[in-house]
Design an enzyme around this catalytic site. Structure first.
Site, PDB file in Angstrom:
ATOM      1  N   SER A 143       1.024  -1.204  -0.199  1.00 16.78           N
ATOM      2  CA  SER A 143      -0.021  -0.027  -0.029  1.00 16.78           C
ATOM      3  C   SER A 143       0.787   1.210  -0.161  1.00 16.78           C
ATOM      4  CB  SER A 143      -0.968   0.010   1.171  1.00 16.78           C
ATOM      5  OG  SER A 143      -1.424   1.334   1.379  1.00 16.78           O
ATOM      6  N   TYR A 155      -1.388  -1.608  10.240  1.00 12.94           N
ATOM      7  CA  TYR A 155      -1.546  -1.568   8.692  1.00 12.94           C
ATOM      8  C   TYR A 155      -0.261  -0.984   8.412  1.00 12.94           C
ATOM      9  CZ  TYR A 155      -3.735  -1.403   3.962  1.00 12.94           C
ATOM     10  OH  TYR A 155      -3.965  -1.782   2.913  1.00 12.94           O
TER      11      TYR A 155
HETATM   12  N1  LIG Z   1      -8.652  -0.439  -1.419  1.00 14.29           N
HETATM   13  C1  LIG Z   1      -7.853   0.445  -0.930  1.00 14.29           C
HETATM   14  O1  LIG Z   1      -7.632   1.655  -1.093  1.00 14.29           O
HETATM   15  C2  LIG Z   1      -6.221  -0.426  -0.892  1.00 14.29           C
HETATM   16  C3  LIG Z   1      -5.366   0.299  -0.983  1.00 14.29           C
HETATM   17  C4  LIG Z   1      -4.000  -0.234  -0.704  1.00 14.29           C
HETATM   18  C5  LIG Z   1      -3.706  -1.372  -0.333  1.00 14.29           C
HETATM   19  N2  LIG Z   1      -4.899  -2.253  -0.527  1.00 14.29           N
HETATM   20  C6  LIG Z   1      -4.646  -3.709  -0.470  1.00 14.29           C
HETATM   21  O2  LIG Z   1      -5.160  -4.463  -1.529  1.00 14.29           O
HETATM   22  C7  LIG Z   1      -5.874  -5.523  -1.121  1.00 14.29           C
HETATM   23  C8  LIG Z   1      -7.104  -5.619  -1.540  1.00 14.29           C
HETATM   24  O3  LIG Z   1      -7.798  -4.871  -1.231  1.00 14.29           O
HETATM   25  P1  LIG Z   1      -9.211  -4.452  -1.505  1.00 14.29           P
HETATM   26  O4  LIG Z   1      -9.797  -3.182  -1.145  1.00 14.29           O
HETATM   27  O5  LIG Z   1      -9.702  -4.932  -2.967  1.00 14.29           O
HETATM   28  O6  LIG Z   1     -10.274  -5.196  -0.380  1.00 14.29           O
HETATM   29  P2  LIG Z   1     -11.741  -6.168  -0.455  1.00 14.29           P
HETATM   30  O7  LIG Z   1     -11.930  -6.237   1.111  1.00 14.29           O
HETATM   31  O8  LIG Z   1     -12.657  -5.065  -1.199  1.00 14.29           O
HETATM   32  O9  LIG Z   1     -11.106  -7.436  -0.966  1.00 14.29           O
HETATM   33  C9  LIG Z   1     -10.411  -8.330  -0.343  1.00 14.29           C
HETATM   34  C10 LIG Z   1     -10.432  -9.867  -0.690  1.00 14.29           C
HETATM   35  O10 LIG Z   1      -9.664 -10.357   0.497  1.00 14.29           O
HETATM   36  C11 LIG Z   1     -10.272 -11.671   0.877  1.00 14.29           C
HETATM   37  N3  LIG Z   1      -9.785 -12.092   2.136  1.00 14.29           N
HETATM   38  C12 LIG Z   1      -9.646 -11.489   3.344  1.00 14.29           C
HETATM   39  N4  LIG Z   1      -9.182 -12.307   4.375  1.00 14.29           N
HETATM   40  C13 LIG Z   1      -8.702 -13.058   3.567  1.00 14.29           C
HETATM   41  C14 LIG Z   1      -8.169 -14.648   4.039  1.00 14.29           C
HETATM   42  N5  LIG Z   1      -7.520 -14.541   5.427  1.00 14.29           N
HETATM   43  N6  LIG Z   1      -7.694 -15.559   3.058  1.00 14.29           N
HETATM   44  C15 LIG Z   1      -8.238 -15.361   1.932  1.00 14.29           C
HETATM   45  N7  LIG Z   1      -8.924 -14.120   1.329  1.00 14.29           N
HETATM   46  C16 LIG Z   1      -9.051 -13.251   2.330  1.00 14.29           C
HETATM   47  C17 LIG Z   1     -11.682 -11.032   0.982  1.00 14.29           C
HETATM   48  O11 LIG Z   1     -12.638 -12.286   1.243  1.00 14.29           O
HETATM   49  C18 LIG Z   1     -12.075 -10.096  -0.269  1.00 14.29           C
HETATM   50  O12 LIG Z   1     -12.442 -10.929  -1.278  1.00 14.29           O
HETATM   51  C19 LIG Z   1      -5.555  -5.864   0.328  1.00 14.29           C
HETATM   52  O13 LIG Z   1      -4.385  -6.292   0.888  1.00 14.29           O
HETATM   53  C20 LIG Z   1      -5.471  -4.116   0.733  1.00 14.29           C
HETATM   54  O14 LIG Z   1      -4.865  -4.104   2.070  1.00 14.29           O
HETATM   55  C21 LIG Z   1      -6.109  -1.769  -0.805  1.00 14.29           C
END
Ligand SMILES: NC(=O)c1ccc[n+]([C@@H]2O[C@H](COP(=O)([O-])OP(=O)(O)OC[C@H]3O[C@@H](n4cnc5c(N)ncnc54)[C@H](O)[C@@H]3O)[C@@H](O)[C@H]2O)c1
Length: 256
Positions: A143, A155
């Site tokens: 991130s 985080y």
């Molecule tokens: N959305 C943002 O702004 C953002 C920014 C920076 C980084 N990220 C990172 O990107 C990645 C995806 O984020 P997102 O926003 O798409 O999240 P989201 O919650 O929309 O999707 C995350 C997915 O991960 C799955 N998941 C959660 N725990 C799990 C586990 N223990 N085992 C297997 N699957 C699991 C969930 O079921 C979900 O389908 C994450 O690592 C998040 O930290 C997101």
């Protein structure tokens, strides 16, 4: 259409958000995609969407906190497709939003267990198959908050850990032609992101999303597809001379 044709990709957390967009795009560009998630309903819907689009995909129930399950599922994926070439370590959860002195050790451990140790477990069990294939590409979801500080210490710790775990693995596995890079999104509009805000204060959602766009030099929040484009590049041979690097896709936030 063919940027990753012939390759097999595993996308953890591929049921929703960024992972879902990455799975769709990798399949569109020719990869056979294994979606591994704990959200069975959405995971199966993602697979249906890929198939409807003419791609090849399968769903696997897998919790990245369970090493035995990761080992078993990766073995089954290998037996189904005969190779594993791309691993997108995307599964993750938000932090607690609490300062360290208000956080319990259990809360701290839970975030690290998924966001950081999940990457370790999946990498550990993908590498032997990538070695058999003569190489591979691992894309780890960090991130912008893995680079800069802010209000969510656990985080930052987890995502900063992912950044340097990626660099460590990149140097160790370069000889095996396995590339490891990290991705650093800014504010991306996903179910996970909006869910995190709503959990903290539902009234705050609209204003918060607006302020995220305003804080971003490019003037908007990112879409999951913006990040999927970077993941595709790192997964494809177009990035074959890149390893241990960090791809920042944050609309300019960290460059201010
Ligand atoms: N959305 C943002 O702004 C953002 C920014 C920076 C980084 N990220 C990172 O990107 C990645 C995806 O984020 P997102 O926003 O798409 O999240 P989201 O919650 O929309 O999707 C995350 C997915 O991960 C799955 N998941 C959660 N725990 C799990 C586990 N223990 N085992 C297997 N699957 C699991 C969930 O079921 C979900 O389908 C994450 O690592 C998040 O930290 C997101």
């Amino acid at each position: 259409m063919d940027r990753v044709r012939g390759k097999v990709a595993i996308v953890t957390g591929g049921a929703l958000g960024i992972g879902r967009a990455a799975g769709l795009l990798l399949a569109k560009e020719g990869a056979r995609v294994a979606i591994a998630d704990i959200n069975d309903d959405e995971g199966k819907k993602a697979v249906d969407e890929i198939k409807k689009d003419g791609g090849e995909a399968s769903y696997w129930q897998m919790d990245v906190t369970n090493e035995k399950e990761v080992e078993k599922v990766f073995g089954e994926i290998y037996r189904k497709y005969g190779q594993i070439n791309i691993l997108v370590n995307n599964a993750g959860i938000p932090g607690t939003g609490k300062p360290s002195d208000e956080m319990t050790e259990e809360e701290f451990e839970r975030v690290l267990n998924i966001d950081l140790k999940g990457v370790f477990r999946c990498t550990k069990h993908a590498v032997p198959y990538m070695k058999k294939a003569g190489g591979g590409s691992i894309i780890n979801m960090s991130s912008m908050l893995g680079i800069i500080g802010g209000g969510d210490p656990v985080y930052h710790a987890a995502k900063g850990g992912v950044r340097l775990l990626s660099k460590g693995d990149a140097s160790v596995y370069a000889k095996a032609n396995i590339r490891v890079n990290s991705v650093h999104p800014g504010y991306i509009l996903t179910p996970g992101f909006t869910g995190m805000i709503e959990k903290r204060d539902p009234e705050m959602l609209e204003g918060f999303l607006k302020s995220c766009a305003e804080r971003t030099p490019l003037g908007r929040m990112g879409k999951p597809e913006d990040i999927a484009n970077g993941i595709l590049f790192l997964a494809s041979d177009e990035s074959s001379y890149m390893t241990g690097t960090e791809l920042i896709m944050d609309g300019g936030i960290t460059s201010q």
